[in-house]
Scaffold this motif. Sequence first.
Motif, PDB file in Angstrom:
ATOM      1  N   LEU A  14     -37.676 -13.202  49.264  1.00 28.17           N
ATOM      2  CA  LEU A  14     -37.670 -11.772  48.963  1.00 28.17           C
ATOM      3  C   LEU A  14     -38.167 -11.463  47.562  1.00 28.17           C
ATOM      4  CD1 LEU A  14     -34.324 -10.702  50.626  1.00 28.17           C
ATOM      5  CD2 LEU A  14     -36.635 -10.321  51.455  1.00 28.17           C
ATOM      6  N   GLU A  15     -38.051 -12.419  46.643  1.00 23.91           N
ATOM      7  CA  GLU A  15     -38.502 -12.171  45.274  1.00 23.91           C
ATOM      8  C   GLU A  15     -40.022 -12.072  45.195  1.00 23.91           C
ATOM      9  OE1 GLU A  15     -36.864 -15.209  42.826  1.00 23.91           O
ATOM     10  OE2 GLU A  15     -34.818 -14.516  43.110  1.00 23.91           O
ATOM     11  N   GLN A  16     -40.716 -12.740  46.090  1.00 24.74           N
ATOM     12  CA  GLN A  16     -42.173 -12.721  46.084  1.00 24.74           C
ATOM     13  C   GLN A  16     -42.737 -11.576  46.926  1.00 24.74           C
ATOM     14  OE1 GLN A  16     -44.032 -14.617  44.170  1.00 24.74           O
ATOM     15  NE2 GLN A  16     -42.222 -15.607  43.361  1.00 24.74           N
ATOM     16  N   TYR A  17     -41.872 -10.781  47.541  1.00 25.11           N
ATOM     17  CA  TYR A  17     -42.324  -9.676  48.380  1.00 25.11           C
ATOM     18  C   TYR A  17     -42.977  -8.599  47.524  1.00 25.11           C
ATOM     19  CZ  TYR A  17     -42.252  -5.622  51.405  1.00 25.11           C
ATOM     20  OH  TYR A  17     -42.622  -4.534  52.119  1.00 25.11           O
ATOM     21  N   LYS A  18     -44.089  -8.060  48.028  1.00 26.38           N
ATOM     22  CA  LYS A  18     -44.725  -6.943  47.325  1.00 26.38           C
ATOM     23  C   LYS A  18     -45.272  -5.984  48.363  1.00 26.38           C
ATOM     24  CE  LYS A  18     -49.379  -8.694  46.629  1.00 26.38           C
ATOM     25  NZ  LYS A  18     -50.401  -8.969  45.668  1.00 26.38           N
ATOM     26  N   ALA A  19     -45.160  -4.692  48.075  1.00 26.17           N
ATOM     27  CA  ALA A  19     -45.660  -3.661  48.976  1.00 26.17           C
ATOM     28  C   ALA A  19     -47.153  -3.497  48.728  1.00 26.17           C
ATOM     29  CB  ALA A  19     -44.921  -2.355  48.727  1.00 26.17           C
ATOM     30  N   PHE A  74     -52.571  -9.782  34.562  1.00 28.97           N
ATOM     31  CA  PHE A  74     -52.477 -10.350  35.904  1.00 28.97           C
ATOM     32  C   PHE A  74     -51.834 -11.726  35.993  1.00 28.97           C
ATOM     33  CE2 PHE A  74     -55.679  -7.129  36.711  1.00 28.97           C
ATOM     34  CZ  PHE A  74     -55.202  -6.590  37.888  1.00 28.97           C
ATOM     35  N   LEU A  75     -52.024 -12.580  34.995  1.00 28.12           N
ATOM     36  CA  LEU A  75     -51.499 -13.937  35.074  1.00 28.12           C
ATOM     37  C   LEU A  75     -49.979 -13.918  35.035  1.00 28.12           C
ATOM     38  CD1 LEU A  75     -52.648 -16.803  35.239  1.00 28.12           C
ATOM     39  CD2 LEU A  75     -52.376 -16.974  32.798  1.00 28.12           C
ATOM     40  N   ARG A  76     -49.350 -14.764  35.848  1.00 29.00           N
ATOM     41  CA  ARG A  76     -47.880 -14.799  35.909  1.00 29.00           C
ATOM     42  C   ARG A  76     -47.378 -16.192  35.529  1.00 29.00           C
ATOM     43  NH1 ARG A  76     -45.208 -10.698  38.066  1.00 29.00           N
ATOM     44  NH2 ARG A  76     -46.407  -9.020  39.003  1.00 29.00           N
ATOM     45  N   VAL A  77     -46.293 -16.207  34.758  1.00 32.13           N
ATOM     46  CA  VAL A  77     -45.620 -17.441  34.373  1.00 32.13           C
ATOM     47  C   VAL A  77     -44.163 -17.285  34.782  1.00 32.13           C
ATOM     48  CG1 VAL A  77     -44.942 -18.929  32.464  1.00 32.13           C
ATOM     49  CG2 VAL A  77     -47.147 -17.798  32.412  1.00 32.13           C
ATOM     50  N   GLN A  78     -43.685 -18.184  35.633  1.00 34.80           N
ATOM     51  CA  GLN A  78     -42.318 -18.146  36.146  1.00 34.80           C
ATOM     52  C   GLN A  78     -41.987 -16.789  36.757  1.00 34.80           C
ATOM     53  OE1 GLN A  78     -39.671 -19.397  33.041  1.00 34.80           O
ATOM     54  NE2 GLN A  78     -40.593 -21.408  32.886  1.00 34.80           N
ATOM     55  N   GLY A  79     -42.952 -16.206  37.454  1.00 36.48           N
ATOM     56  CA  GLY A  79     -42.728 -14.943  38.135  1.00 36.48           C
ATOM     57  C   GLY A  79     -42.850 -13.717  37.250  1.00 36.48           C
ATOM     58  N   LEU A  80     -43.142 -13.893  35.964  1.00 35.26           N
ATOM     59  CA  LEU A  80     -43.268 -12.777  35.033  1.00 35.26           C
ATOM     60  C   LEU A  80     -44.705 -12.684  34.547  1.00 35.26           C
ATOM     61  CD1 LEU A  80     -40.155 -13.580  32.837  1.00 35.26           C
ATOM     62  CD2 LEU A  80     -40.250 -11.925  34.667  1.00 35.26           C
ATOM     63  N   THR A  81     -45.131 -11.461  34.215  1.00 35.15           N
ATOM     64  CA  THR A  81     -46.452 -11.331  33.623  1.00 35.15           C
ATOM     65  C   THR A  81     -46.422 -11.965  32.239  1.00 35.15           C
ATOM     66  OG1 THR A  81     -45.935  -9.178  32.691  1.00 35.15           O
ATOM     67  CG2 THR A  81     -46.954  -9.194  34.872  1.00 35.15           C
ATOM     68  N   ARG A  83     -47.243 -10.780  29.436  1.00 34.72           N
ATOM     69  CA  ARG A  83     -46.712  -9.874  28.432  1.00 34.72           C
ATOM     70  C   ARG A  83     -45.181  -9.909  28.418  1.00 34.72           C
ATOM     71  NH1 ARG A  83     -45.107  -4.656  28.472  1.00 34.72           N
ATOM     72  NH2 ARG A  83     -45.620  -4.432  30.654  1.00 34.72           N
ATOM     73  N   VAL A  84     -44.563  -9.802  29.588  1.00 30.23           N
ATOM     74  CA  VAL A  84     -43.098  -9.819  29.686  1.00 30.23           C
ATOM     75  C   VAL A  84     -42.558 -11.194  29.299  1.00 30.23           C
ATOM     76  CG1 VAL A  84     -41.163  -9.569  31.281  1.00 30.23           C
ATOM     77  CG2 VAL A  84     -43.114  -8.022  31.437  1.00 30.23           C
ATOM     78  N   TYR A  85     -43.236 -12.254  29.753  1.00 33.10           N
ATOM     79  CA  TYR A  85     -42.815 -13.612  29.413  1.00 33.10           C
ATOM     80  C   TYR A  85     -42.865 -13.829  27.898  1.00 33.10           C
ATOM     81  CZ  TYR A  85     -42.632 -18.699  29.373  1.00 33.10           C
ATOM     82  OH  TYR A  85     -42.281 -19.991  29.121  1.00 33.10           O
ATOM     83  N   GLY A  86     -43.938 -13.347  27.255  1.00 33.86           N
ATOM     84  CA  GLY A  86     -44.060 -13.466  25.802  1.00 33.86           C
ATOM     85  C   GLY A  86     -42.963 -12.707  25.076  1.00 33.86           C
ATOM     86  N   LYS A  87     -42.638 -11.509  25.566  1.00 30.38           N
ATOM     87  CA  LYS A  87     -41.560 -10.737  24.948  1.00 30.38           C
ATOM     88  C   LYS A  87     -40.232 -11.490  25.023  1.00 30.38           C
ATOM     89  CE  LYS A  87     -42.898  -5.907  25.492  1.00 30.38           C
ATOM     90  NZ  LYS A  87     -42.568  -4.657  26.201  1.00 30.38           N
ATOM     91  N   ARG A  88     -39.946 -12.032  26.197  1.00 31.22           N
ATOM     92  CA  ARG A  88     -38.674 -12.759  26.357  1.00 31.22           C
ATOM     93  C   ARG A  88     -38.646 -14.034  25.515  1.00 31.22           C
ATOM     94  NH1 ARG A  88     -36.916 -12.169  32.665  1.00 31.22           N
ATOM     95  NH2 ARG A  88     -36.786  -9.905  32.652  1.00 31.22           N
ATOM     96  N   LEU A  89     -39.779 -14.711  25.449  1.00 31.44           N
ATOM     97  CA  LEU A  89     -39.858 -15.923  24.641  1.00 31.44           C
ATOM     98  C   LEU A  89     -39.656 -15.594  23.168  1.00 31.44           C
ATOM     99  CD1 LEU A  89     -40.431 -18.952  24.998  1.00 31.44           C
ATOM    100  CD2 LEU A  89     -42.811 -18.467  24.515  1.00 31.44           C
ATOM    101  N   TRP A  90     -40.299 -14.534  22.702  1.00 34.97           N
ATOM    102  CA  TRP A  90     -40.145 -14.094  21.316  1.00 34.97           C
ATOM    103  C   TRP A  90     -38.683 -13.732  21.030  1.00 34.97           C
ATOM    104  CZ3 TRP A  90     -43.305 -14.037  17.155  1.00 34.97           C
ATOM    105  CH2 TRP A  90     -42.872 -13.314  16.048  1.00 34.97           C
ATOM    106  N   ALA A  91     -38.068 -12.995  21.933  1.00 35.15           N
ATOM    107  CA  ALA A  91     -36.679 -12.583  21.748  1.00 35.15           C
ATOM    108  C   ALA A  91     -35.753 -13.790  21.709  1.00 35.15           C
ATOM    109  CB  ALA A  91     -36.260 -11.629  22.868  1.00 35.15           C
ATOM    110  N   ALA A  92     -36.023 -14.778  22.556  1.00 36.01           N
ATOM    111  CA  ALA A  92     -35.157 -15.958  22.606  1.00 36.01           C
ATOM    112  C   ALA A  92     -35.295 -16.807  21.352  1.00 36.01           C
ATOM    113  CB  ALA A  92     -35.490 -16.801  23.839  1.00 36.01           C
ATOM    114  N   ARG A  93     -36.497 -16.856  20.792  1.00 35.81           N
ATOM    115  CA  ARG A  93     -36.719 -17.730  19.637  1.00 35.81           C
ATOM    116  C   ARG A  93     -36.414 -17.080  18.301  1.00 35.81           C
ATOM    117  NH1 ARG A  93     -41.629 -21.359  21.281  1.00 35.81           N
ATOM    118  NH2 ARG A  93     -40.559 -22.561  22.864  1.00 35.81           N
TER     119      ARG A  93
END
Length: 166
Positions: A14-19, A74-81, A83-93
């Motif tokens: 269900l996580e990979q579902y897209k309309a 468009f590129l996705r890393v661990q299910g995130l774009t 941009r979002v992945y970079g934001k989370r990585l920055w926040a975590a570090r």
Amino acid sequence: MDHERIELNINDDLEQYKAELWKGLSLEELKKACLVLLGTSLVFLFLRFVCYLPAVICLWVTMLLVTPMALLLFLRVQGLTLRVYGKRLWAARFDEPLCFVSDEVDLPKPVAKVSRKQKRTARRQERQEYQAHKKLLKERKKEDKAKAKKEKRNRQKGTKKHGNLS
């Protein structure tokens, strides 16, 4: 009576579902594709008509400038774009964690540092205590064996004196 069955196909993941909206793209992906095309055309037009560069050079420069933008969208890393992945990585570090220290709770006192010499003496003392305990257990075992042997002898003597009572 013949009842018609309704079968619903549900995706296993269900996580990979897209309309899908148009040609396999969701509304979000369609917006991103339009944004990339708009960016590409604006960069090309700027280079061609403002900077007066030849068309071939404009195309190559446009591709080099727009490709990172398309990858970010468009590129996705661990299910995130990216941009979002970079934001989370920055926040975590780099972001400071939010901590709340209550006045009501007593914080544990810091543990005093123990020197190597103190550690060695503590280990030596533990070994000595262990050896003493081991020695005590051996002595008790010997005493128990001797006691059991003595009781066995007494029982045997008792049956010999009185004879067999059965």
